[in-house]
Motif scaffolding. Sequence first.
Motif, PDB file in Angstrom:
ATOM      1  N   ARG A  64       0.833  -1.207   0.000  1.00  0.00           N
ATOM      2  CA  ARG A  64       0.000   0.000   0.000  1.00  0.00           C
ATOM      3  C   ARG A  64       0.866   1.255   0.000  1.00  0.00           C
ATOM      4  NH1 ARG A  64      -3.478   1.569   5.256  1.00  0.00           N
ATOM      5  NH2 ARG A  64      -1.309   1.845   5.971  1.00  0.00           N
ATOM      6  N   ALA A  65       1.948   1.257   0.781  1.00  0.00           N
ATOM      7  CA  ALA A  65       2.835   2.418   0.824  1.00  0.00           C
ATOM      8  C   ALA A  65       3.438   2.690  -0.551  1.00  0.00           C
ATOM      9  CB  ALA A  65       3.935   2.200   1.862  1.00  0.00           C
ATOM     10  N   ARG A  66       3.878   1.643  -1.219  1.00  0.00           N
ATOM     11  CA  ARG A  66       4.446   1.830  -2.561  1.00  0.00           C
ATOM     12  C   ARG A  66       3.377   2.344  -3.536  1.00  0.00           C
ATOM     13  NH1 ARG A  66       9.543   0.187  -3.221  1.00  0.00           N
ATOM     14  NH2 ARG A  66      10.442  -1.392  -1.809  1.00  0.00           N
ATOM     15  N   ALA A  67       2.167   1.829  -3.424  1.00  0.00           N
ATOM     16  CA  ALA A  67       1.100   2.279  -4.320  1.00  0.00           C
ATOM     17  C   ALA A  67       0.761   3.752  -4.087  1.00  0.00           C
ATOM     18  CB  ALA A  67      -0.144   1.409  -4.117  1.00  0.00           C
ATOM     19  N   ILE A  68       0.694   4.160  -2.836  1.00  0.00           N
ATOM     20  CA  ILE A  68       0.401   5.564  -2.526  1.00  0.00           C
ATOM     21  C   ILE A  68       1.504   6.467  -3.053  1.00  0.00           C
ATOM     22  CG2 ILE A  68       0.159   7.219  -0.641  1.00  0.00           C
ATOM     23  CD1 ILE A  68      -1.210   5.024   0.976  1.00  0.00           C
ATOM     24  N   ALA A  69       2.769   6.074  -2.828  1.00  0.00           N
ATOM     25  CA  ALA A  69       3.893   6.891  -3.297  1.00  0.00           C
ATOM     26  C   ALA A  69       3.912   6.980  -4.813  1.00  0.00           C
ATOM     27  CB  ALA A  69       5.205   6.304  -2.783  1.00  0.00           C
ATOM     28  N   ALA A 117      -5.758  12.518   7.977  1.00  0.00           N
ATOM     29  CA  ALA A 117      -5.173  11.176   8.083  1.00  0.00           C
ATOM     30  C   ALA A 117      -4.622  10.725   6.739  1.00  0.00           C
ATOM     31  CB  ALA A 117      -6.223  10.194   8.588  1.00  0.00           C
ATOM     32  N   ALA A 118      -5.317  11.075   5.664  1.00  0.00           N
ATOM     33  CA  ALA A 118      -4.834  10.708   4.326  1.00  0.00           C
ATOM     34  C   ALA A 118      -3.525  11.429   4.001  1.00  0.00           C
ATOM     35  CB  ALA A 118      -5.894  11.048   3.285  1.00  0.00           C
ATOM     36  N   LYS A 119      -3.401  12.678   4.411  1.00  0.00           N
ATOM     37  CA  LYS A 119      -2.151  13.414   4.185  1.00  0.00           C
ATOM     38  C   LYS A 119      -0.989  12.749   4.924  1.00  0.00           C
ATOM     39  CE  LYS A 119      -4.082  18.027   3.294  1.00  0.00           C
ATOM     40  NZ  LYS A 119      -4.198  19.416   3.795  1.00  0.00           N
ATOM     41  N   ARG A 120      -1.244  12.292   6.141  1.00  0.00           N
ATOM     42  CA  ARG A 120      -0.185  11.612   6.892  1.00  0.00           C
ATOM     43  C   ARG A 120       0.206  10.301   6.206  1.00  0.00           C
ATOM     44  NH1 ARG A 120      -3.241  13.775  11.122  1.00  0.00           N
ATOM     45  NH2 ARG A 120      -4.454  11.856  11.378  1.00  0.00           N
ATOM     46  N   LEU A 121      -0.765   9.604   5.643  1.00  0.00           N
ATOM     47  CA  LEU A 121      -0.453   8.387   4.893  1.00  0.00           C
ATOM     48  C   LEU A 121       0.482   8.686   3.730  1.00  0.00           C
ATOM     49  CD1 LEU A 121      -3.817   6.390   4.625  1.00  0.00           C
ATOM     50  CD2 LEU A 121      -1.690   5.601   5.654  1.00  0.00           C
ATOM     51  N   VAL A 122       0.186   9.761   3.007  1.00  0.00           N
ATOM     52  CA  VAL A 122       1.014  10.135   1.861  1.00  0.00           C
ATOM     53  C   VAL A 122       2.419  10.514   2.316  1.00  0.00           C
ATOM     54  CG1 VAL A 122       1.294  11.788  -0.028  1.00  0.00           C
ATOM     55  CG2 VAL A 122      -0.976  10.860   0.495  1.00  0.00           C
ATOM     56  N   GLU A 123       2.509  11.309   3.377  1.00  0.00           N
ATOM     57  CA  GLU A 123       3.812  11.739   3.877  1.00  0.00           C
ATOM     58  C   GLU A 123       4.668  10.550   4.308  1.00  0.00           C
ATOM     59  OE1 GLU A 123       2.842  14.390   6.995  1.00  0.00           O
ATOM     60  OE2 GLU A 123       2.180  16.021   5.664  1.00  0.00           O
ATOM     61  N   HIS A 124       4.070   9.621   5.047  1.00  0.00           N
ATOM     62  CA  HIS A 124       4.824   8.463   5.511  1.00  0.00           C
ATOM     63  C   HIS A 124       5.201   7.543   4.355  1.00  0.00           C
ATOM     64  CE1 HIS A 124       2.890   9.170   9.673  1.00  0.00           C
ATOM     65  NE2 HIS A 124       4.121   9.642   9.672  1.00  0.00           N
ATOM     66  N   ALA A 125       4.303   7.391   3.388  1.00  0.00           N
ATOM     67  CA  ALA A 125       4.622   6.562   2.228  1.00  0.00           C
ATOM     68  C   ALA A 125       5.789   7.148   1.438  1.00  0.00           C
ATOM     69  CB  ALA A 125       3.383   6.419   1.336  1.00  0.00           C
TER      70      ALA A 125
END
Length: 334
Positions: free
Chosen positions: A66-71, A97-105
């Motif tokens: 999921r992290a790779r897909a978001i990035a 929360a979605a912004k944090r997901l993108v940042e961490h990815a």
Amino acid sequence: MQKTAEEMATDIVQAAEVEILTNLVDPSYREPLRVDPAMLETMTDKGLLRVIHGTEVEIARQQALRARAIATLNERPGRSSTVPTELALTLSTTEGAAKRLVEHAETLTTRLPETLLAMEHGTIDWHKAVKICDATSWLDDENARSADRILAGRLTGKSASAIRRAAGKLAEKLDTEGFALRSKVRRAERKVTLVHRGMGTAALVSELPVERAAAIYRRIDTAARELNTRTEKRTLDQLRADVFTNLCLGKPAQSGPASRNLRLRHPAHSGRTDHRTRRSRSVGHPVHKGNCLRSKNSASTSQRRHRNQPAVPNHLDQASLARRPEQANVAEQT
């Protein structure tokens, strides 16, 4: 000796269990875990634990995917500004929360590739990876990658808190000047917030310099221990909460029918309590001079243990923190 039908059935079930669970912890194993829920009742305790571990490994691998897909989605031209909104709608979550997901990815794919690889191997999950992301967020790219390489071999079997502490200490060593500057900024951003918890409760969360927070806790804890008599029905945690409430509302710290004549006799920096005279003071009885002298000079084990009991957590040494507040590790703040 011929086996019974029940023993033969057990052997068949265990053989099927071994076949299903083979290579679950092997990093090269990429097939998704599939176990018939009906088989769980017939599995051994060890087999069930391996299934639980196998599901955690599979979850970590899917989170890495999921992290790779978001990035990848965020890197596409013209999409970076809309990705958080699309994720929020897709995942039924808030845009923050979605912004944090993108940042961490983005952090995992660019600055912490070894951490992402550990997720793909099932060594750590998303929660633990985020701890590393946050602890190294203030480092430049070069130092972040150095921290990533060093931490790669230290993640197996560690809890999220242990990983956060290790990453924070390592980040401090890699950039001492940057850590001091960040600590100064964090101390300037001190604040108090109200968080509603539901069920008729709320939390007051304060961000303070660590030596001040330790002094406040020490004062609350000392007063609460003064109130903790044999007849007191409240727990020590409840007493601390009540003392804290009274102090914030401008009322005497000590409250309750058993403490109407009680006064806080110990300074904020002292964690010691007079063990033998605590009960007499709490019910308003006079304390004789001889008793005080005997209590002061007594070398009993119980008194030494009581006086030496820390009034604040061991990792919050107020004296040392007051001397070196710049050394207060922001990674200790959870």
